[in-house]
Design an enzyme around this catalytic site. Sequence first.
Site, mmCIF file in Angstrom:
data_model
loop_
_atom_site.group_PDB
_atom_site.id
_atom_site.type_symbol
_atom_site.label_atom_id
_atom_site.label_comp_id
_atom_site.label_asym_id
_atom_site.label_seq_id
_atom_site.Cartn_x
_atom_site.Cartn_y
_atom_site.Cartn_z
ATOM 1 N N ARG A 2 -9.487 6.875 6.652
ATOM 2 C CA ARG A 2 -10.272 5.721 6.164
ATOM 3 C C ARG A 2 -11.000 5.043 7.335
ATOM 4 N NH1 ARG A 2 -5.484 2.822 3.159
ATOM 5 N NH2 ARG A 2 -6.944 1.100 2.844
ATOM 6 N N ARG A 22 -20.612 -0.031 1.163
ATOM 7 C CA ARG A 22 -20.036 0.536 2.376
ATOM 8 C C ARG A 22 -20.719 1.807 2.837
ATOM 9 N NH1 ARG A 22 -14.153 -0.169 0.415
ATOM 10 N NH2 ARG A 22 -13.290 1.267 1.870
ATOM 11 N N ARG A 44 1.798 -3.270 3.585
ATOM 12 C CA ARG A 44 1.293 -3.871 2.337
ATOM 13 C C ARG A 44 2.087 -3.399 1.117
ATOM 14 N NH1 ARG A 44 -4.883 -3.461 1.192
ATOM 15 N NH2 ARG A 44 -4.461 -1.277 1.667
ATOM 16 N N LYS A 55 -9.764 -8.238 3.283
ATOM 17 C CA LYS A 55 -10.870 -8.536 2.354
ATOM 18 C C LYS A 55 -10.327 -9.008 1.001
ATOM 19 C CE LYS A 55 -12.520 -4.291 2.714
ATOM 20 N NZ LYS A 55 -11.574 -3.713 3.697
ATOM 21 N N ARG A 62 0.306 1.452 -2.133
ATOM 22 C CA ARG A 62 -0.858 2.278 -2.475
ATOM 23 C C ARG A 62 -0.709 3.685 -1.911
ATOM 24 N NH1 ARG A 62 -6.155 -1.295 -1.245
ATOM 25 N NH2 ARG A 62 -6.818 0.700 -0.362
HETATM 26 P P1 AP5 Z 1 -5.810 -6.789 2.139
HETATM 27 O O1 AP5 Z 1 -6.363 -8.124 1.811
HETATM 28 O O2 AP5 Z 1 -5.210 -5.991 1.046
HETATM 29 O O3 AP5 Z 1 -6.862 -5.935 2.997
HETATM 30 P P2 AP5 Z 1 -8.219 -5.218 2.570
HETATM 31 O O4 AP5 Z 1 -9.240 -5.494 3.617
HETATM 32 O O5 AP5 Z 1 -8.556 -5.544 1.166
HETATM 33 O O6 AP5 Z 1 -7.756 -3.716 2.728
HETATM 34 P P3 AP5 Z 1 -8.020 -2.453 1.808
HETATM 35 O O7 AP5 Z 1 -7.042 -1.403 2.279
HETATM 36 O O8 AP5 Z 1 -7.995 -2.808 0.374
HETATM 37 O O9 AP5 Z 1 -9.450 -2.055 2.241
HETATM 38 P P4 AP5 Z 1 -10.157 -0.701 2.059
HETATM 39 O O10 AP5 Z 1 -11.548 -1.044 2.318
HETATM 40 O O11 AP5 Z 1 -9.608 0.393 2.893
HETATM 41 O O12 AP5 Z 1 -9.734 -0.255 0.576
HETATM 42 P P5 AP5 Z 1 -10.493 -0.401 -0.822
HETATM 43 O O13 AP5 Z 1 -9.477 -0.697 -1.831
HETATM 44 O O14 AP5 Z 1 -11.678 -1.236 -0.707
HETATM 45 O O15 AP5 Z 1 -4.689 -7.039 3.285
HETATM 46 C C1 AP5 Z 1 -3.986 -5.963 3.853
HETATM 47 C C2 AP5 Z 1 -2.577 -6.415 4.219
HETATM 48 O O16 AP5 Z 1 -2.669 -7.406 5.246
HETATM 49 C C3 AP5 Z 1 -1.799 -7.082 3.063
HETATM 50 O O17 AP5 Z 1 -0.461 -6.681 3.122
HETATM 51 C C4 AP5 Z 1 -1.926 -8.594 3.334
HETATM 52 O O18 AP5 Z 1 -0.804 -9.319 2.865
HETATM 53 C C5 AP5 Z 1 -2.009 -8.612 4.858
HETATM 54 N N1 AP5 Z 1 -2.788 -9.726 5.364
HETATM 55 C C6 AP5 Z 1 -4.007 -10.152 4.901
HETATM 56 N N2 AP5 Z 1 -4.447 -11.198 5.614
HETATM 57 C C7 AP5 Z 1 -3.493 -11.443 6.562
HETATM 58 C C8 AP5 Z 1 -3.383 -12.405 7.605
HETATM 59 N N3 AP5 Z 1 -4.338 -13.320 7.808
HETATM 60 N N4 AP5 Z 1 -2.303 -12.363 8.389
HETATM 61 C C9 AP5 Z 1 -1.316 -11.421 8.206
HETATM 62 N N5 AP5 Z 1 -1.356 -10.483 7.203
HETATM 63 C C10 AP5 Z 1 -2.449 -10.498 6.407
HETATM 64 O O19 AP5 Z 1 -10.986 1.116 -1.019
HETATM 65 C C11 AP5 Z 1 -10.051 2.156 -1.246
HETATM 66 C C12 AP5 Z 1 -10.778 3.475 -1.421
HETATM 67 O O20 AP5 Z 1 -11.629 3.408 -2.579
HETATM 68 C C13 AP5 Z 1 -11.715 3.893 -0.286
HETATM 69 O O21 AP5 Z 1 -11.018 4.538 0.754
HETATM 70 C C14 AP5 Z 1 -12.690 4.814 -1.031
HETATM 71 O O22 AP5 Z 1 -12.118 6.063 -1.269
HETATM 72 C C15 AP5 Z 1 -12.862 4.098 -2.350
HETATM 73 N N6 AP5 Z 1 -13.967 3.114 -2.337
HETATM 74 C C16 AP5 Z 1 -13.840 1.752 -2.471
HETATM 75 N N7 AP5 Z 1 -15.048 1.164 -2.394
HETATM 76 C C17 AP5 Z 1 -15.945 2.163 -2.231
HETATM 77 C C18 AP5 Z 1 -17.350 2.172 -2.055
HETATM 78 N N8 AP5 Z 1 -18.073 1.040 -2.055
HETATM 79 N N9 AP5 Z 1 -17.955 3.367 -1.889
HETATM 80 C C19 AP5 Z 1 -17.259 4.530 -1.894
HETATM 81 N N10 AP5 Z 1 -15.915 4.583 -2.031
HETATM 82 C C20 AP5 Z 1 -15.264 3.413 -2.195
HETATM 83 MG MG MG Z 2 -8.626 -4.447 -0.618
#
Ligand code: AP5
Ligand code: MG
Length: 238
Positions: A192, A108, A148, A33, A181
């Site tokens: 997660r 989410r 990552r 994402k 992270r």
């Molecule tokens: P990346 O683009 O970083 O993936 P992502 O989908 O953004 O993954 P996240 O881990 O950030 O998602 P998440 O939803 O768990 O965490 P968030 O920060 O939102 O890519 C991942 C890896 O893959 C990278 O190394 C990249 O280089 C690689 N990659 C990408 N595309 C590729 C491709 N095409 N081919 C090969 N490699 C590739 O949330 C974190 C925490 O915050 C949650 O657990 C929760 O506690 C809290 N939180 C966040 N939002 C909310 C909400 N709305 N409500 C409640 N709690 C929340």
């Molecule tokens: Mg992310």
Amino acid sequence: MSSSATSVATESEIRSPQTPGPVLLMGAPGVGKGTQAKELVKYWGVPQVSTGDLLRSNVAQGTALGKAAKEIMQRGQLVPDSLVNDMVEARLKQPDTKRGYILDGFPRTLAQATWLDERLGGVQSALPLVAVSLQVDYNQLLRRITGRRNCPVCQTIYNIYSNPPKRDGFCDVEGAALVQRADDTERVFAARMTAYNAQTAPVVDHYRNLGRFVEVSADGPIAAIAAGIVAAVERLRS
Ligand code: AP5
Ligand code: MG
């Protein structure tokens, strides 16, 4: 978007970018994402609104929100809806969101989705939200999460397997030492995924049922995936 995009991208790129309105990127932890949001920011010139990034910034700054969120995030659980909705409300009030924005990681839960739908419904001139669900298989997710690395200065996202920096451990842009992270361990990833399946999968179904929804495979070159998202969003907008 880079020149390695597919022919679909070339067709999109020769037109001047439309006003995208709100675009929602959904998908499991590590699906890409954030990576895709950054591509879309470059293409459309609208901001990325990542609730994960906003929360991590609050944690780093030690705000009241950050203090409330820190341990919840380290356990891989979701931060309470009211805290997240208030944070998003403040961000969406900023003027750079007028032409649209890329929502990454929000909503989410169904309660967050209801809140957002009501908020958007209240803004008469706003374009309706377009939802994009990204997908890759479980093993890919785990590899993406554990591989990552992030630049703490410019937030560039790397992966030691698929997208490594030129110099091992250091950002290509800033030269800063890359960080991992706190929630990118196999154990927290499992938590997660549990939260995603229980609380966020119903949100995907919610937007699927509303229409203006597309599923996109997030397996393949980053630029080609971004091109597919742009083409799908523009098709749904026309
Ligand atoms: P990346 O683009 O970083 O993936 P992502 O989908 O953004 O993954 P996240 O881990 O950030 O998602 P998440 O939803 O768990 O965490 P968030 O920060 O939102 O890519 C991942 C890896 O893959 C990278 O190394 C990249 O280089 C690689 N990659 C990408 N595309 C590729 C491709 N095409 N081919 C090969 N490699 C590739 O949330 C974190 C925490 O915050 C949650 O657990 C929760 O506690 C809290 N939180 C966040 N939002 C909310 C909400 N709305 N409500 C409640 N709690 C929340
Ligand atoms: Mg992310």
